[in-house]
Design a protein around this motif. Sequence first.
Motif, PDB file in Angstrom:
ATOM      1  N   CYS A 152       0.947  -1.291  -0.168  1.00 39.24           N
ATOM      2  CA  CYS A 152       0.090  -0.025  -0.052  1.00 39.24           C
ATOM      3  C   CYS A 152       0.885   1.084  -0.031  1.00 39.24           C
ATOM      4  O   CYS A 152       1.746   1.270   0.776  1.00 39.24           O
ATOM      5  N   GLN A 154       0.056   4.079   0.823  1.00 37.12           N
ATOM      6  CA  GLN A 154      -0.066   4.891   1.947  1.00 37.12           C
ATOM      7  C   GLN A 154       0.464   4.447   3.244  1.00 37.12           C
ATOM      8  O   GLN A 154       1.289   4.965   3.880  1.00 37.12           O
ATOM      9  N   CYS A 155      -0.062   3.251   3.776  1.00 33.52           N
ATOM     10  CA  CYS A 155       0.297   2.767   4.938  1.00 33.52           C
ATOM     11  C   CYS A 155       1.536   1.694   4.889  1.00 33.52           C
ATOM     12  O   CYS A 155       2.217   1.419   5.855  1.00 33.52           O
ATOM     13  N   THR A 157       1.438  -1.322   3.973  1.00 36.76           N
ATOM     14  CA  THR A 157       1.012  -2.753   4.330  1.00 36.76           C
ATOM     15  C   THR A 157       1.316  -3.673   2.929  1.00 36.76           C
ATOM     16  O   THR A 157       1.188  -3.416   1.909  1.00 36.76           O
ATOM     17  N   CYS A 175      -4.583  -0.221   0.019  1.00 38.32           N
ATOM     18  CA  CYS A 175      -5.284  -1.047   0.779  1.00 38.32           C
ATOM     19  C   CYS A 175      -6.689  -0.478   1.091  1.00 38.32           C
ATOM     20  O   CYS A 175      -7.040   0.486   1.188  1.00 38.32           O
ATOM     21  N   CYS A 178      -7.186   2.264   3.632  1.00 38.11           N
ATOM     22  CA  CYS A 178      -6.644   3.334   3.252  1.00 38.11           C
ATOM     23  C   CYS A 178      -7.628   4.077   2.174  1.00 38.11           C
ATOM     24  O   CYS A 178      -7.126   5.229   1.584  1.00 38.11           O
TER      25      CYS A 178
END
Length: 246
Positions: A152, A154-155, A157, A175, A178
């Motif tokens: 992901c 953004q985060c 994962t 993900c 997000c």
Amino acid sequence: MIYQDKAIMIRQTNYSESSRIITILTENGASVPLMARGFNKPNSPFASLRQGFQNSLFTYSRHRGMGTLTEVDVIHPYRHMNTDFDLYTGASYVLEAISRVVEEEFPDKTLYDLCKVAFDRLEDGSEMYAVLSFVLIKLFPKYGAALNFDRCIQCGTYDFQKLNRYSFKFHGLLCTDCQTEDNINRSVLIENRIVYLIAFLKHVRINDLNSIDINTETAKKMFKVVEMLFQEYTGEYFKARKMLDI
Ligand SMILES: [Zn+2]
């Protein structure tokens, strides 16, 4: 000086009524222009080069610049690939995509390996659209583009169960955690098994791709996703594309 190289012919153009200039992509990734005298004659010693895509042993003399082809011995004639219209079209697509980034001054062995592995897989019956996807995925960096398909954006994962959306705003996967209303602007849903397959093909080493065993429907879906991203980030369009039945 006399050379002998395993290579794939990537280009050919008529030079005179009887002769052609061909370009070969050698095993070491070098592109070599060669004069093939008598290429177009019926009893040409290079007649095998007119039988479609092949992997051959080329013998030629060269000092500087263009060499002169003296002999061709076919190593792999790719009979199945050359006689099946769809596979032949697929092979044309592969060659067009690869040959466009072949540069004479910068030998790149991975381009030869990619071409050979793609032809080998098309010949042995691997799903064609999976092979074409594989080729495009491996070509992203060669065209100066990146394929962010690992986690992901953004985060961070890596959980593939949650990765089911690609964002053109963030240039990467989002993900499920997000995917806020704001974040999903300019994004598309992608089945997570397709995400997983693309990530897998991105990371498998070219020469380790022994077979791709997925069904046609999944392979076509994957190809459409990969092609969409490839066009978005490279702006390239291949002539052979319009012959593909997809
Ligand atoms: Zn996330």
